[in-house]
Write a protein that holds these residues in place. Sequence first.
Motif, short mmCIF file in Angstrom:
data_model
loop_
_atom_site.label_atom_id
_atom_site.label_comp_id
_atom_site.label_asym_id
_atom_site.label_seq_id
_atom_site.Cartn_x
_atom_site.Cartn_y
_atom_site.Cartn_z
N ASN A 15 0.81 -1.22 0.00
CA ASN A 15 0.00 0.00 0.00
C ASN A 15 0.84 1.27 0.00
O ASN A 15 0.47 2.28 -0.62
CB ASN A 15 -0.95 0.01 1.20
CG ASN A 15 -2.07 -1.00 1.06
OD1 ASN A 15 -2.37 -1.45 -0.05
ND2 ASN A 15 -2.67 -1.38 2.17
N HIS A 16 1.99 1.23 0.69
CA HIS A 16 2.84 2.41 0.75
C HIS A 16 3.36 2.78 -0.64
O HIS A 16 3.50 3.96 -0.97
CB HIS A 16 4.02 2.17 1.70
CG HIS A 16 3.59 1.80 3.09
ND1 HIS A 16 2.93 2.68 3.90
CD2 HIS A 16 3.72 0.65 3.79
CE1 HIS A 16 2.66 2.09 5.07
NE2 HIS A 16 3.13 0.85 5.02
N LEU A 17 3.62 1.76 -1.46
CA LEU A 17 4.09 2.01 -2.82
C LEU A 17 2.94 2.49 -3.71
O LEU A 17 3.10 3.47 -4.46
CB LEU A 17 4.71 0.75 -3.40
CG LEU A 17 5.10 0.82 -4.89
CD1 LEU A 17 6.08 1.97 -5.14
CD2 LEU A 17 5.67 -0.51 -5.35
N THR A 18 1.81 1.83 -3.65
CA THR A 18 0.69 2.23 -4.52
C THR A 18 0.20 3.64 -4.18
O THR A 18 -0.24 4.37 -5.07
CB THR A 18 -0.46 1.22 -4.43
OG1 THR A 18 -0.90 1.07 -3.08
CG2 THR A 18 -0.02 -0.15 -4.96
N ASN A 19 0.30 4.01 -2.91
CA ASN A 19 -0.05 5.39 -2.54
C ASN A 19 0.86 6.39 -3.24
O ASN A 19 0.41 7.45 -3.70
CB ASN A 19 0.05 5.58 -1.02
CG ASN A 19 -1.08 4.89 -0.27
OD1 ASN A 19 -2.11 4.57 -0.85
ND2 ASN A 19 -0.87 4.64 1.01
N ARG A 20 2.14 6.07 -3.32
CA ARG A 20 3.09 6.95 -4.00
C ARG A 20 2.84 6.97 -5.51
O ARG A 20 2.96 8.03 -6.15
CB ARG A 20 4.52 6.49 -3.71
CG ARG A 20 4.95 6.63 -2.26
CD ARG A 20 4.91 8.07 -1.79
NE ARG A 20 5.57 8.23 -0.50
CZ ARG A 20 5.66 9.37 0.17
NH1 ARG A 20 5.13 10.47 -0.34
NH2 ARG A 20 6.28 9.43 1.33
N LEU A 21 2.49 5.82 -6.08
CA LEU A 21 2.18 5.78 -7.51
C LEU A 21 0.96 6.65 -7.82
O LEU A 21 0.94 7.37 -8.83
CB LEU A 21 1.93 4.34 -7.95
CG LEU A 21 3.14 3.40 -7.91
CD1 LEU A 21 2.71 1.97 -8.20
CD2 LEU A 21 4.21 3.85 -8.90
N ASN A 22 -0.04 6.58 -6.94
CA ASN A 22 -1.22 7.44 -7.10
C ASN A 22 -0.83 8.91 -6.98
O ASN A 22 -1.33 9.77 -7.73
CB ASN A 22 -2.28 7.10 -6.05
CG ASN A 22 -3.08 5.86 -6.42
OD1 ASN A 22 -3.40 5.65 -7.59
ND2 ASN A 22 -3.43 5.06 -5.44
N GLU A 23 0.04 9.20 -6.04
CA GLU A 23 0.49 10.58 -5.82
C GLU A 23 1.17 11.14 -7.07
O GLU A 23 1.02 12.33 -7.39
CB GLU A 23 1.46 10.60 -4.63
CG GLU A 23 1.87 11.98 -4.17
CD GLU A 23 2.73 11.94 -2.92
OE1 GLU A 23 3.49 12.90 -2.70
OE2 GLU A 23 2.66 10.93 -2.18
N LEU A 24 1.90 10.28 -7.78
CA LEU A 24 2.59 10.71 -8.99
C LEU A 24 1.73 10.58 -10.25
O LEU A 24 2.18 10.92 -11.35
CB LEU A 24 3.88 9.89 -9.17
CG LEU A 24 4.96 10.06 -8.10
CD1 LEU A 24 6.13 9.12 -8.36
CD2 LEU A 24 5.43 11.51 -8.03
N GLY A 25 0.51 10.07 -10.08
CA GLY A 25 -0.40 9.92 -11.22
C GLY A 25 0.03 8.86 -12.21
O GLY A 25 -0.25 8.98 -13.41
N LEU A 26 0.67 7.82 -11.73
CA LEU A 26 1.17 6.76 -12.61
C LEU A 26 0.16 5.61 -12.69
O LEU A 26 -0.39 5.19 -11.68
CB LEU A 26 2.51 6.22 -12.08
CG LEU A 26 3.67 7.22 -12.11
CD1 LEU A 26 4.87 6.69 -11.36
CD2 LEU A 26 4.05 7.55 -13.56
N PRO A 27 -0.10 5.09 -13.89
CA PRO A 27 -1.05 3.98 -14.04
C PRO A 27 -0.42 2.67 -13.55
O PRO A 27 0.74 2.37 -13.86
CB PRO A 27 -1.30 3.93 -15.54
CG PRO A 27 -0.04 4.45 -16.14
CD PRO A 27 0.46 5.52 -15.19
N PHE A 28 -1.18 1.90 -12.78
CA PHE A 28 -0.64 0.65 -12.27
C PHE A 28 -1.76 -0.36 -12.05
O PHE A 28 -2.94 -0.01 -12.00
CB PHE A 28 0.13 0.87 -10.97
CG PHE A 28 -0.73 1.24 -9.79
CD1 PHE A 28 -1.27 0.25 -8.96
CD2 PHE A 28 -1.00 2.57 -9.50
CE1 PHE A 28 -2.06 0.60 -7.88
CE2 PHE A 28 -1.80 2.92 -8.42
CZ PHE A 28 -2.33 1.93 -7.60
N GLU A 29 -1.34 -1.60 -11.92
CA GLU A 29 -2.28 -2.69 -11.63
C GLU A 29 -1.56 -3.67 -10.69
O GLU A 29 -0.37 -3.94 -10.85
CB GLU A 29 -2.68 -3.41 -12.91
CG GLU A 29 -3.66 -4.55 -12.72
CD GLU A 29 -4.07 -5.19 -14.04
OE1 GLU A 29 -4.23 -6.43 -14.08
OE2 GLU A 29 -4.21 -4.45 -15.04
#
Length: 312
Positions: A15-29
């Motif tokens: 979750n700590h990583l996906t929160n950062r990905l969301n913060e940077l607006g990066l698409p992920f799955e």
Amino acid sequence: MKKIYIIHENSEWTNHLTNRLNELGLPFEEWFLDKGIVDLSETPPDGVFYNRISASSHTRDHRYAPELTESVLSWLERHDRKVLNGTRALRLEVSKVNQYMALNGAGIHTPKTIAAVGKQQIIEAAEKLGRKSFITKHNRAGKGLGVQLFHSVHALKEYVYSDTFEEPLDGTTLVQEYIESPDSSITRCEFIGGKFVYAVRVDTSEGFELCPADACRIDDLFCPADEKETSPKFRIIDDFDDEIITDYQTFLRDNQIDVAGIEFIKDSEGTLYTYDVNTNTNYNREAEEAAGTYGMMELAKLLGEELNKVNE
């Protein structure tokens, strides 16, 4: 649309990583690989794949997550997908024997260790080691689980033949010389994209089973997320500089490991022993806030850079 794929089996650590990905607006799955199928005749999606499967997955009832992940990673690599911490990294994650052999092959010093399968063989290994104090650990464990300190072969015998003996997941117990730190600490060096990020001092005075992840809860041992603790167990070292960093970076490059935490201990004479490579490394929030540096943000930026390369 190409995206970042996070391969894991533990949302608390991810979750700590996906929160950062969301913060940077990066698409992920997220690919949660506790169970599943892999159709080897199909072509995998394009994008960037980051493997976060841990050797301790079996402690979360995800016994075959590493085996499933190895199949997935092999499939991805066969199709030349960009994979961070691929099959080679996974192989080292789930076997300390493989870790030590790879470290030694890179000229990096590790504690004297004997691998044993069978209870009598564990005793024989301790006798052959010939050390007054020694530890046992599981070849495949994670989180420091299964680590025991002994001061005599007799004490080891009592443990091995008792009901409290922990059978290693792969049957392999390591008997290793005990390295005593003068200040009861170890150092963990964090690398992202193969580059050194920071070193953290870890206080080991209360036991071996210390995981830096905020989500860790191991029996009644200290967890770094416990705000009641007055003396921090994890502290990022300012301006850490040691020649071992260059050796570690070479080791990581040669073993195709992109993200890792490598732990070492120094004895009273200053001799450095490297004893663990964690390719599913986690970061302690309070230590990072105190130092003003954030591992998961750096990792998210790296994944974004790799995604941009794939999109070019």
